[in-house]
Design a protein around this motif. Structure first.
Motif, PDB file in Angstrom:
ATOM      1  N   THR A 237       0.710  -1.722  -0.045  1.00  0.00           N
ATOM      2  CA  THR A 237       0.060  -0.153  -0.148  1.00  0.00           C
ATOM      3  C   THR A 237       0.720   1.671   0.023  1.00  0.00           C
ATOM      4  O   THR A 237       0.346   2.422   0.579  1.00  0.00           O
ATOM      5  CB  THR A 237      -0.131   0.110   1.275  1.00  0.00           C
ATOM      6  N   SER A 238       1.919   1.134  -0.375  1.00  0.00           N
ATOM      7  CA  SER A 238       2.796   2.343  -0.506  1.00  0.00           C
ATOM      8  C   SER A 238       3.185   2.464  -1.859  1.00  0.00           C
ATOM      9  O   SER A 238       3.347   2.209  -2.895  1.00  0.00           O
ATOM     10  CB  SER A 238       4.608   2.628  -0.196  1.00  0.00           C
ATOM     11  N   PRO A 239       3.839   4.007  -2.149  1.00  0.00           N
ATOM     12  CA  PRO A 239       3.171   4.235  -3.405  1.00  0.00           C
ATOM     13  C   PRO A 239       4.525   3.848  -4.325  1.00  0.00           C
ATOM     14  O   PRO A 239       4.826   3.387  -5.938  1.00  0.00           O
ATOM     15  CB  PRO A 239       3.855   5.895  -3.189  1.00  0.00           C
ATOM     16  N   GLU A 240       5.846   2.609  -3.371  1.00  0.00           N
ATOM     17  CA  GLU A 240       6.799   2.004  -4.328  1.00  0.00           C
ATOM     18  C   GLU A 240       5.906   1.286  -4.837  1.00  0.00           C
ATOM     19  O   GLU A 240       6.402   0.434  -6.191  1.00  0.00           O
ATOM     20  CB  GLU A 240       7.473   1.569  -3.447  1.00  0.00           C
ATOM     21  N   ASN A 241       4.691  -0.015  -4.363  1.00  0.00           N
ATOM     22  CA  ASN A 241       4.233  -0.313  -5.617  1.00  0.00           C
ATOM     23  C   ASN A 241       3.487  -0.004  -6.260  1.00  0.00           C
ATOM     24  O   ASN A 241       2.561   0.410  -6.494  1.00  0.00           O
ATOM     25  CB  ASN A 241       2.879  -1.138  -4.446  1.00  0.00           C
ATOM     26  N   THR A 242       3.980   0.139  -7.653  1.00  0.00           N
ATOM     27  CA  THR A 242       3.327   0.624  -8.435  1.00  0.00           C
ATOM     28  C   THR A 242       2.746  -0.200  -9.597  1.00  0.00           C
ATOM     29  O   THR A 242       1.974  -0.060 -11.092  1.00  0.00           O
ATOM     30  CB  THR A 242       4.382   1.524  -9.883  1.00  0.00           C
ATOM     31  N   HIS A 243       3.834  -1.749  -9.782  1.00  0.00           N
ATOM     32  CA  HIS A 243       2.750  -2.901 -11.036  1.00  0.00           C
ATOM     33  C   HIS A 243       2.051  -3.738  -9.986  1.00  0.00           C
ATOM     34  O   HIS A 243       1.984  -4.616 -11.378  1.00  0.00           O
ATOM     35  CB  HIS A 243       4.087  -2.822 -11.674  1.00  0.00           C
ATOM     36  N   VAL A 244       2.668  -3.853  -8.664  1.00  0.00           N
ATOM     37  CA  VAL A 244       1.370  -5.248  -8.350  1.00  0.00           C
ATOM     38  C   VAL A 244       0.334  -4.768  -8.488  1.00  0.00           C
ATOM     39  O   VAL A 244       0.414  -4.673  -7.346  1.00  0.00           O
ATOM     40  CB  VAL A 244       2.097  -6.176  -7.132  1.00  0.00           C
ATOM     41  N   THR A 245      -0.598  -5.816  -8.460  1.00  0.00           N
ATOM     42  CA  THR A 245      -2.005  -5.970  -8.910  1.00  0.00           C
ATOM     43  C   THR A 245      -2.470  -7.591  -8.683  1.00  0.00           C
ATOM     44  O   THR A 245      -2.618  -7.898  -9.613  1.00  0.00           O
ATOM     45  CB  THR A 245      -2.258  -4.750  -9.244  1.00  0.00           C
ATOM     46  N   GLY A 246      -3.850  -7.382  -8.624  1.00  0.00           N
ATOM     47  CA  GLY A 246      -4.378  -8.549  -8.781  1.00  0.00           C
ATOM     48  C   GLY A 246      -3.856 -10.227  -7.850  1.00  0.00           C
ATOM     49  O   GLY A 246      -4.813 -10.747  -8.260  1.00  0.00           O
ATOM     50  N   GLN A 247      -2.806  -9.752  -6.886  1.00  0.00           N
ATOM     51  CA  GLN A 247      -2.389 -11.013  -6.869  1.00  0.00           C
ATOM     52  C   GLN A 247      -2.915 -11.058  -4.971  1.00  0.00           C
ATOM     53  O   GLN A 247      -3.686 -10.376  -3.970  1.00  0.00           O
ATOM     54  CB  GLN A 247      -0.681 -10.815  -6.561  1.00  0.00           C
ATOM     55  N   LEU A 248      -2.871 -12.537  -4.632  1.00  0.00           N
ATOM     56  CA  LEU A 248      -2.680 -13.029  -3.232  1.00  0.00           C
ATOM     57  C   LEU A 248      -1.042 -13.760  -3.339  1.00  0.00           C
ATOM     58  O   LEU A 248      -1.221 -14.318  -3.910  1.00  0.00           O
ATOM     59  CB  LEU A 248      -3.278 -14.050  -2.998  1.00  0.00           C
ATOM     60  N   LEU A 249      -0.478 -13.270  -2.085  1.00  0.00           N
ATOM     61  CA  LEU A 249       0.853 -12.838  -1.367  1.00  0.00           C
ATOM     62  C   LEU A 249       0.799 -13.545  -0.285  1.00  0.00           C
ATOM     63  O   LEU A 249       0.112 -13.521   0.365  1.00  0.00           O
ATOM     64  CB  LEU A 249       1.788 -11.417  -1.868  1.00  0.00           C
ATOM     65  N   PHE A 250       1.343 -15.113  -0.944  1.00  0.00           N
ATOM     66  CA  PHE A 250       1.570 -15.483   0.583  1.00  0.00           C
ATOM     67  C   PHE A 250       2.610 -15.563   1.155  1.00  0.00           C
ATOM     68  O   PHE A 250       3.614 -15.085   0.281  1.00  0.00           O
ATOM     69  CB  PHE A 250       1.951 -17.431   0.128  1.00  0.00           C
ATOM     70  N   ILE A 251       2.525 -15.178   2.547  1.00  0.00           N
ATOM     71  CA  ILE A 251       3.360 -15.142   3.565  1.00  0.00           C
ATOM     72  C   ILE A 251       3.357 -16.015   5.058  1.00  0.00           C
ATOM     73  O   ILE A 251       2.742 -15.888   5.888  1.00  0.00           O
ATOM     74  CB  ILE A 251       3.313 -13.371   4.393  1.00  0.00           C
ATOM     75  N   ASP A 252       3.534 -16.919   4.234  1.00  0.00           N
ATOM     76  CA  ASP A 252       3.568 -18.696   4.965  1.00  0.00           C
ATOM     77  C   ASP A 252       4.549 -19.730   6.025  1.00  0.00           C
ATOM     78  O   ASP A 252       3.627 -21.079   6.040  1.00  0.00           O
ATOM     79  CB  ASP A 252       1.910 -19.080   4.831  1.00  0.00           C
ATOM     80  N   GLY A 253       5.138 -19.157   5.332  1.00  0.00           N
ATOM     81  CA  GLY A 253       6.519 -20.033   5.803  1.00  0.00           C
ATOM     82  C   GLY A 253       6.798 -21.220   5.314  1.00  0.00           C
ATOM     83  O   GLY A 253       7.445 -21.721   5.657  1.00  0.00           O
ATOM     84  N   GLY A 254       5.944 -21.205   4.557  1.00  0.00           N
ATOM     85  CA  GLY A 254       6.284 -22.072   2.600  1.00  0.00           C
ATOM     86  C   GLY A 254       5.079 -22.886   2.434  1.00  0.00           C
ATOM     87  O   GLY A 254       5.377 -23.852   2.165  1.00  0.00           O
ATOM     88  N   ALA A 255       3.868 -22.308   3.062  1.00  0.00           N
ATOM     89  CA  ALA A 255       2.556 -23.447   3.490  1.00  0.00           C
ATOM     90  C   ALA A 255       2.363 -24.186   2.588  1.00  0.00           C
ATOM     91  O   ALA A 255       1.733 -25.231   1.565  1.00  0.00           O
ATOM     92  CB  ALA A 255       1.767 -22.584   4.874  1.00  0.00           C
ATOM     93  N   GLU A 256       2.237 -23.047   1.420  1.00  0.00           N
ATOM     94  CA  GLU A 256       1.420 -22.729   0.248  1.00  0.00           C
ATOM     95  C   GLU A 256       2.271 -23.423  -0.878  1.00  0.00           C
ATOM     96  O   GLU A 256       1.882 -24.743  -1.849  1.00  0.00           O
ATOM     97  CB  GLU A 256       0.917 -21.403  -0.283  1.00  0.00           C
ATOM     98  N   ALA A 257       3.064 -23.466  -0.772  1.00  0.00           N
ATOM     99  CA  ALA A 257       4.578 -24.488  -1.689  1.00  0.00           C
ATOM    100  C   ALA A 257       4.326 -26.397  -0.947  1.00  0.00           C
ATOM    101  O   ALA A 257       4.372 -26.337  -2.759  1.00  0.00           O
ATOM    102  CB  ALA A 257       6.072 -24.004  -1.733  1.00  0.00           C
ATOM    103  N   LEU A 258       3.843 -26.341  -0.616  1.00  0.00           N
ATOM    104  CA  LEU A 258       4.504 -27.771   0.127  1.00  0.00           C
ATOM    105  C   LEU A 258       3.039 -27.879  -0.293  1.00  0.00           C
ATOM    106  O   LEU A 258       2.848 -29.375  -0.210  1.00  0.00           O
ATOM    107  CB  LEU A 258       4.341 -27.743   1.859  1.00  0.00           C
ATOM    108  N   LEU A 259       2.006 -28.032   0.157  1.00  0.00           N
ATOM    109  CA  LEU A 259       0.335 -27.620   0.338  1.00  0.00           C
ATOM    110  C   LEU A 259       0.383 -27.984  -1.643  1.00  0.00           C
ATOM    111  O   LEU A 259      -0.663 -29.031  -2.380  1.00  0.00           O
ATOM    112  CB  LEU A 259      -0.649 -26.365   0.624  1.00  0.00           C
ATOM    113  N   ARG A 260       0.893 -26.846  -2.042  1.00  0.00           N
ATOM    114  CA  ARG A 260       0.393 -26.733  -4.021  1.00  0.00           C
ATOM    115  C   ARG A 260       1.746 -26.748  -4.526  1.00  0.00           C
ATOM    116  O   ARG A 260       1.896 -26.353  -4.884  1.00  0.00           O
ATOM    117  CB  ARG A 260      -0.179 -25.748  -4.612  1.00  0.00           C
ATOM    118  N   PRO A 261       2.568 -28.539  -4.648  1.00  0.00           N
ATOM    119  CA  PRO A 261       3.645 -28.156  -5.344  1.00  0.00           C
ATOM    120  C   PRO A 261       4.283 -28.067  -6.303  1.00  0.00           C
ATOM    121  O   PRO A 261       4.668 -27.963  -7.056  1.00  0.00           O
ATOM    122  CB  PRO A 261       5.192 -29.706  -4.329  1.00  0.00           C
ATOM    123  N   THR A 262       2.779 -28.088  -7.269  1.00  0.00           N
ATOM    124  CA  THR A 262       3.591 -28.565  -8.950  1.00  0.00           C
ATOM    125  C   THR A 262       2.670 -26.638  -8.980  1.00  0.00           C
ATOM    126  O   THR A 262       2.376 -26.709 -10.630  1.00  0.00           O
ATOM    127  CB  THR A 262       2.586 -29.464  -9.563  1.00  0.00           C
TER     128      THR A 262
END
Length: 262
Positions: A237-262
């Motif tokens: 939500t800072s002015p530095e973010n100019t092009h990231v939009t529409g994303q679900l960014l995981f901050i989960d210690g690697g959980a999503e990568a383990l649950l969906r490895p492919t």
């Protein structure tokens, strides 16, 4: 060089990720309008129950009043993890109302940005009827579908369904003329298990804690503290973010990568 002071509205500001994010923003010199169900907590200026239409209307009206008709960023952190339809009312309809109704204030702001807290639970099993009804904007049908899930012993699906729905809403909404076309990035974050009042009870019980750890395996540093999640929200939500939009960014210690490895 410090960034110029901005005006933020943060829901769920009384505890957890919302409280930590609001504290971080204030420490950086920004103005934060905190909202929660009551104004008893420090830093909360707006009392609004986002499970209700009255509360959503109150949030929008009070936000306009406090912000003087303009906001630079909105961060929707308010959420529930109950086996009741209120989980959908707050996590989906309350979040959507927050973002949609405050969008005109963002359009009047400087380098406007918006973000919502989803969850790694967005990739867990969900109830298609609940998710579809939510995305159709039909709150009554969503409540009926949620109650049906509860009645058949699947109330545990409601939290993941609410987070899957809000993540999909962000993805399809962020690229529309009202958001991307107006220069407003809109994103969601997907935390893993975070040490907040919402998870305290679950983690205190050994059996429930084991179930949580199985559902959300976090090989990198384990559970997160709210103040470790806040920096991602503040950057999005800072002015530095100019092009990231529409994303679900995981901050989960690697959980999503383990649950969906492919």
């Amino acid at each position: 060089m410090p960034s110029a002071s901005r005006t933020y509205l943060v829901t769920g500001a009384a505890s957890g990720i919302g409280e930590a994010t609001a504290a971080r923003l204030r420490a950086e010199g920004h103005t934060v309008i905190g909202a929660d169900r009551t104004i008893e907590a420090a830093g909360v200026a707006i009392a609004a129950d986002l499970a209700t239409e009255q509360g959503r209307a109150e949030l929008a009206a009070r936000a306009r009043e406090f912000a003087g008709g303009r906001l630079d960023a909105v961060i929707a952190c308010a959420g529930l993890a109950h086996f009741t339809p209120d989980t959908l009312k707050v996590n989906y309809f309350g979040a959507v109302a927050t973002l949609e109704r405050l969008r005109p204030l963002l359009a009047a702001g400087t380098d406007p940005r918006a973000a919502v807290v989803a969850s790694v639970a967005a990739v867990h099993p969900s109830d298609p009827a609940v998710v579809d009804a939510a995305l159709a904007g039909d709150e009554a049908a969503t409540t009926t579908a949620a109650q049906s899930a509860i009645d058949r012993g699947e109330g545990y699906l409601l939290y993941g369904s609410s987070k899957a729905a809000i993540a999909r809403w962000v993805r399809r909404t962020a690229v529309t003329p009202d958001w991307a076309g107006a220069g407003i990035p809109l994103n969601a974050i997907g935390p893993g298990t975070v040490l907040t009042p919402m998870t305290e009870g679950m983690l205190a019980d050994p059996a429930t804690r084991q179930a949580v750890d199985t559902a959300v395996p976090m090989p990198l540093h384990g559970y997160a503290r709210p103040e470790q999640v806040a920096p991602l929200l503040t950057w999005l939500t800072s002015p530095e973010n100019t092009h990231v939009t529409g994303q679900l960014l995981f901050i989960d210690g690697g959980a999503e990568a383990l649950l969906r490895p492919t």
